[in-house]
Design an enzyme around this catalytic site. Structure first.
Site, mmCIF file in Angstrom:
data_model
loop_
_atom_site.group_PDB
_atom_site.id
_atom_site.type_symbol
_atom_site.label_atom_id
_atom_site.label_comp_id
_atom_site.label_asym_id
_atom_site.label_seq_id
_atom_site.Cartn_x
_atom_site.Cartn_y
_atom_site.Cartn_z
ATOM 1 N N ARG A 1 0.090 -1.196 -0.332
ATOM 2 C CA ARG A 1 -0.180 0.010 0.156
ATOM 3 C C ARG A 1 0.894 1.146 0.315
ATOM 4 N NH1 ARG A 1 -6.025 -1.386 3.127
ATOM 5 N NH2 ARG A 1 -5.724 -3.240 1.855
ATOM 6 N N LYS B 1 -18.571 -18.389 17.694
ATOM 7 C CA LYS B 1 -18.628 -17.221 16.541
ATOM 8 C C LYS B 1 -19.502 -18.218 15.452
ATOM 9 C CE LYS B 1 -14.868 -17.143 14.474
ATOM 10 N NZ LYS B 1 -13.377 -16.251 13.735
ATOM 11 N N SER C 1 -19.644 -1.365 2.386
ATOM 12 C CA SER C 1 -18.550 -0.187 2.355
ATOM 13 C C SER C 1 -17.661 -0.782 0.972
ATOM 14 C CB SER C 1 -18.250 0.057 3.441
ATOM 15 O OG SER C 1 -16.809 -0.892 3.835
ATOM 16 N N THR D 1 -20.398 6.450 13.106
ATOM 17 C CA THR D 1 -19.395 6.931 12.660
ATOM 18 C C THR D 1 -19.789 8.321 12.770
ATOM 19 O OG1 THR D 1 -17.704 7.682 11.912
ATOM 20 C CG2 THR D 1 -19.314 6.785 10.705
ATOM 21 N N LYS E 1 -17.625 9.996 8.843
ATOM 22 C CA LYS E 1 -17.833 9.866 7.507
ATOM 23 C C LYS E 1 -18.729 10.693 6.666
ATOM 24 C CE LYS E 1 -16.348 4.436 6.231
ATOM 25 N NZ LYS E 1 -15.584 4.756 7.961
ATOM 26 N N THR F 1 -8.143 8.430 25.965
ATOM 27 C CA THR F 1 -8.703 9.667 26.417
ATOM 28 C C THR F 1 -9.911 10.291 25.918
ATOM 29 O OG1 THR F 1 -6.049 10.611 26.886
ATOM 30 C CG2 THR F 1 -7.312 12.387 26.189
#
Length: 453
Positions: A66, A202, A235, A291, A294, A324
């Site tokens: 990448r 799972k 997505s 989120t 986005k 934090t």
């Protein structure tokens, strides 16, 4: 002299990052002077570097290495930006087509001013975790706005959507003793990580396959603790999860539902509450995750659910307790963005218009894409090396930036260019991109994507 020459050669090869060759040279040195402690230590050190270097070379050979392009966003000019070419000081004008800032809200004047004023009022950092000193009024106010958006009792804000998923899923599953989690096979990395960090059993069901999900869930007694985890918009393919069908199964088999709406909030529904809200199913979902990074144009993630579930996560989740807190200015900007998109439908309508327009242009030029009716337009390449080559042609020659998508983000052989047209792209930009794409496919000698007319 031979010893000195080999030592110099080894250092040169190290500097050139030719680790395996350098290791071989030092091994020869060791044969000449087996008791030279410095050579022995060098060989031992290079054993680690050799492993790391081989792992990177493997990615390069497979075409999966990448490259991170340096992009400078310019306030008020989105989707235009500047691209800094590698190893140069040159800056080139580009058009960004792969941003998750879906509605350009990071460039919205109201949101920008809200953040600027907030920084002037309260400063930058939060000062600590939520438990110590970071539980700012701005964060609490943001959480109230989010819970109102989703018509839920409560919301909790995290530093990212990834942390929201990983932390919430693992925490809830571990509290639900002997639980079973049912996960769509195309769920993204943060969901998978959250499941792995739990003690739950799972079960992976085939993508959007309700028959397979039901067959799996029927294996367990009604009173076994169960959770179904899925997404509203996937997505990479741009298709929608079967929310209605999964809700029905969850009720029938006594399972909690966890819906990831990160690629949908801000975009779908009358107020931007997501796909579940658009379908009138918002109140049927136990936990909604979203989120702020986005469509809302800031950063951070959240869950929205009942007071009890949020209190459990707040009280037990280490990813929440020991992180934090979000800076208050970010929280103020995020709240302003949510409030704006609750009232404004202009950005959503323009995005939908441009998505339809891009698909029409691609279809006219016989360029194949996955048409799943969402705002995500994946142009398929099916080859990692060609995908990168086509991306480079678009950027270098035309100033169109679309980052190639390859494994492990998508399965091997399904590499693609993921295009996300937004409200601020123009028809001229779309026409130019389409022509550039066709040119890039032909120049790279990869025309299998272009269908015969």
């Amino acid at each position: 002299r031979h010893f000195d020459a080999l030592k110099v050669l080894g250092l040169v090869l190290e500097k050139q990052n030719k680790i395996s060759e350098a290791k071989n040279v030092y091994t020869e040195l060791h044969k000449i002077l087996p008791f030279d402690d410095s050579v022995t230590k060098k060989i031992q050190k290079l054993q680690y570097s050799d492993k790391f270097n081989n792992s990177i070379n493997k990615l390069k050979v497979e075409g999966r290495y990448r490259f991170f392009n340096q992009v400078q966003r310019c306030a008020g000019k989105h989707p235009k930006a500047l691209w800094k070419k590698s190893n140069t000081s040159d800056m080139k004008d580009i058009i960004v087509w792969c941003s998750n800032d879906y509605l350009g809200m990071s460039q919205n004047t109201l949101v920008i001013n809200k953040m600027i004023n907030s920084v002037k009022d309260v400063g930058i950092g939060s000062g600590g975790t939520r438990n110590i000193s970071g539980n700012s009024i701005e964060i609490v106010s943001l959480e109230e706005e989010i819970s109102s958006l989703h018509n839920k009792e409560k919301a909790i804000v995290f530093t990212s959507g990834y942390i929201a998923n990983e932390t919430t899923i693992s925490t809830l599953l571990n509290i639900l003793d002997n639980s079973v989690v049912f996960s769509d096979e195309k769920n993204h990395a943060s969901i998978i990580s959250g499941i792995k960090k739990s003690n739950a059993k799972k079960e992976i069901f085939k993508h959007n396959d309700l028959d397979h999900l039901e067959n799996l869930i029927k294996k367990y007694p009604h009173d076994v603790n169960k959770m179904i985890v899925f997404e509203s918009v996937y997505s990479m393919d741009g298709d929608f999860g079967n929310i209605e069908g999964i809700v029905k199964l969850a009720k029938q088999y006594n399972a909690l539902t966890f819906l990831d709406e990160v690629h949908a909030v801000g975009i779908y529904g009358k107020t931007g509450a997501g796909v579940a809200d658009k379908l009138g199913l918002n109140n049927e979902i136990d936990i909604i995750q979203g989120t702020l990074g986005k469509a809302f144009g800031t950063i951070g993630g959240y869950i929205s659910s009942t007071n009890l579930i949020c209190d459990v996560v707040r009280s037990y989740a280490s990813g929440f307790i020991f992180t934090t807190a979000m800076p208050p200015a970010i929280a103020s900007a995020a709240k302003a963005s949510i409030q704006y998109l609750k009232e404004s439908n202009k950005e959503r309508l323009l995005q939908q218009k441009n998505t339809i327009l891009l698909k029409k242009y691609l279809s006219k030029e016989n360029i194949f894409y996955l048409d799943n009716k969402s705002h995500i337009v994946p142009v398929m390449v099916h080859d990692p090396i060609k995908c990168k080559e086509i991306s480079n042609i678009l950027l270098d020659e035309f100033g169109h930036y679309i980052q190639p998508i390859n494994y492990p983000t998508v399965p091997v052989g399904t590499e693609r260019l993921r295009i996300t047209p937004g409200p601020l792209h123009t028809e001229e930009m779309i026409a130019n991109l389409t022509n550039a794409l066709k040119y890039a496919f032909i120049k790279s000698n990869y025309t299998s994507n272009i269908k015969s007319a």
